[in-house]
Enzyme design. Sequence first.
Site, PDB file in Angstrom:
ATOM      1  N   ARG A  36       0.832  -1.219   0.000  1.00 63.86           N
ATOM      2  CA  ARG A  36       0.000   0.000   0.000  1.00 63.86           C
ATOM      3  C   ARG A  36       0.868   1.272   0.000  1.00 63.86           C
ATOM      4  O   ARG A  36       0.459   2.283  -0.554  1.00 63.86           O
ATOM      5  CB  ARG A  36      -0.930  -0.010   1.208  1.00 63.86           C
ATOM      6  CG  ARG A  36      -2.078  -0.964   1.000  1.00 63.86           C
ATOM      7  CD  ARG A  36      -3.022  -0.973   2.168  1.00 63.86           C
ATOM      8  NE  ARG A  36      -4.262  -1.615   1.793  1.00 63.86           N
ATOM      9  CZ  ARG A  36      -5.148  -2.071   2.654  1.00 63.86           C
ATOM     10  NH1 ARG A  36      -4.944  -1.962   3.942  1.00 63.86           N
ATOM     11  NH2 ARG A  36      -6.254  -2.638   2.227  1.00 63.86           N
ATOM     12  N   LYS A 202     -17.150 -17.319   2.866  1.00 63.04           N
ATOM     13  CA  LYS A 202     -18.610 -17.362   2.987  1.00 63.04           C
ATOM     14  C   LYS A 202     -19.361 -16.793   1.793  1.00 63.04           C
ATOM     15  O   LYS A 202     -18.958 -15.790   1.223  1.00 63.04           O
ATOM     16  CB  LYS A 202     -19.011 -16.522   4.196  1.00 63.04           C
ATOM     17  CG  LYS A 202     -18.563 -17.066   5.517  1.00 63.04           C
ATOM     18  CD  LYS A 202     -19.116 -16.136   6.550  1.00 63.04           C
ATOM     19  CE  LYS A 202     -18.681 -16.480   7.948  1.00 63.04           C
ATOM     20  NZ  LYS A 202     -18.941 -15.309   8.802  1.00 63.04           N
ATOM     21  N   GLY A 353      -8.047  -7.782  -0.383  1.00 68.22           N
ATOM     22  CA  GLY A 353      -8.284  -8.753   0.679  1.00 68.22           C
ATOM     23  C   GLY A 353      -7.398  -9.968   0.536  1.00 68.22           C
ATOM     24  O   GLY A 353      -6.250  -9.873   0.113  1.00 68.22           O
ATOM     25  N   GLY A 376     -12.664  -4.483   1.621  1.00 65.77           N
ATOM     26  CA  GLY A 376     -14.099  -4.182   1.668  1.00 65.77           C
ATOM     27  C   GLY A 376     -14.514  -3.244   0.543  1.00 65.77           C
ATOM     28  O   GLY A 376     -15.572  -3.404  -0.058  1.00 65.77           O
TER      29      GLY A 376
END
Length: 407
Positions: A36, A202, A353, A376
């Site tokens: 980053r 998930k 992520g 996110g």
Amino acid sequence: MNKKTIEDIELYGKRVLVRVDFNVPIKSGVITDDNRIVQALPTIRYVIAEKGKAILFSHLGRVETAEDKAKSSLLPVAKRLEELLGQPVKFIPVTRGEVLESAIAGMKNGEVIMFENTRFEDIEGKKESKNNPELGLYWASLGDVFVNDAFGTAHRAHASNSGISTHLPAVAGFLMEKELRYIGGTVDNPLRPFVAILGGAKVSDKIGVIENLLAKADKILIGGGMAYTFMKALGHNIGTSICEEDKIDLAKSLLEKAKGKIILPVDLVVTKEFANDTPFRTTTYGDIHDDEMGLDVGPKTIALFKKELKGAKTVVWNGPLGVFEFANFAKGTRAICEILADMKDARTIIGGGDSAAAAIQMGFSDKFTHISTGGGASLEYLEGKALPGVESLDDAEPCNCGCGCNN
Ligand code: AMP
């Protein structure tokens, strides 16, 4: 791109507030992945070259207690940035007040300072992350223009993004622009065939993404833990594999809606315990024992996914195909990295992520068109949602050709 960028404004002699995303992993004071920071360099270098005064700030982790605060200083980041930039970065160990204000007042053109973790303002009442208007106004008072380069937090309205934008000319930095072009632009105007690969733990985390991509992608390849809810929806025994019982009906309806667009794994690697060093075997869905769980896709699935990816011109990938943190169950994720790295004619975009972490950790950091820095944020963008940190930037001037393209 319908927002102004850093190239649309004058920076000479200006106090340029730059919201960067330096929320990097730090273990015992050592930065373990500086991606980053590296990705923010073009914007910072541009401010320096244009002789602006670069005032950088970022959040780092969650800070809710004095204990969190003690281990969340951005000082190591300022030091790393100084090495990468090759020029001094003056670190100001506070988020407001006299010391910060006089440091800014004393800046010369082309200098860089960075102030402390914006989340330090969360200890008394979550001022930063609840977008406290007084805080946004205060930070805005420290600058002349605002550059938002923090895509990673653009999906939230915070004092350090939207809170400042309301008071100053506000534009996107180069990294923000790149993320918006690659993630938004690619999904909305894909070169076809467009194949999406979705994995991760998930289904519930990615319902919006699946729904949005069903309308836009030609194929969606599903792996990782989320595949088991789909396999159960199809009536397969999945043993003790991760499954969201309350999402089985949803998985059924997504499969119906998909009309063959969703491709599921055909084999898997199973074990009896959630650990790396337990015995494992490769099997098919008809042959999973009740006490076994699937932790990776098998070789036939990799071959099937490779076939589906052949000739694709756009690939968007979000979520590892197995428990890549365990070497024995990282083969599916690594295979996807290898397949995408070989697709020289395709645009290959990795959502942030865990899939980004896996690709970087496995040595593929420069093998794709783009690896997003936002977890996110990239998910919400892939869902087609508007991001408050982007919406609050100034709109670009209408295009010259009159078609509304903003080019
Ligand atoms: P996400 O943040 O949703 O992309 O999920 C990433 C996590 O999913 C990683 O920590 C993986 O270990 C986990 N994961 C991937 N495949 C499986 C699986 N078969 N069973 C359990 N967890 C998985």
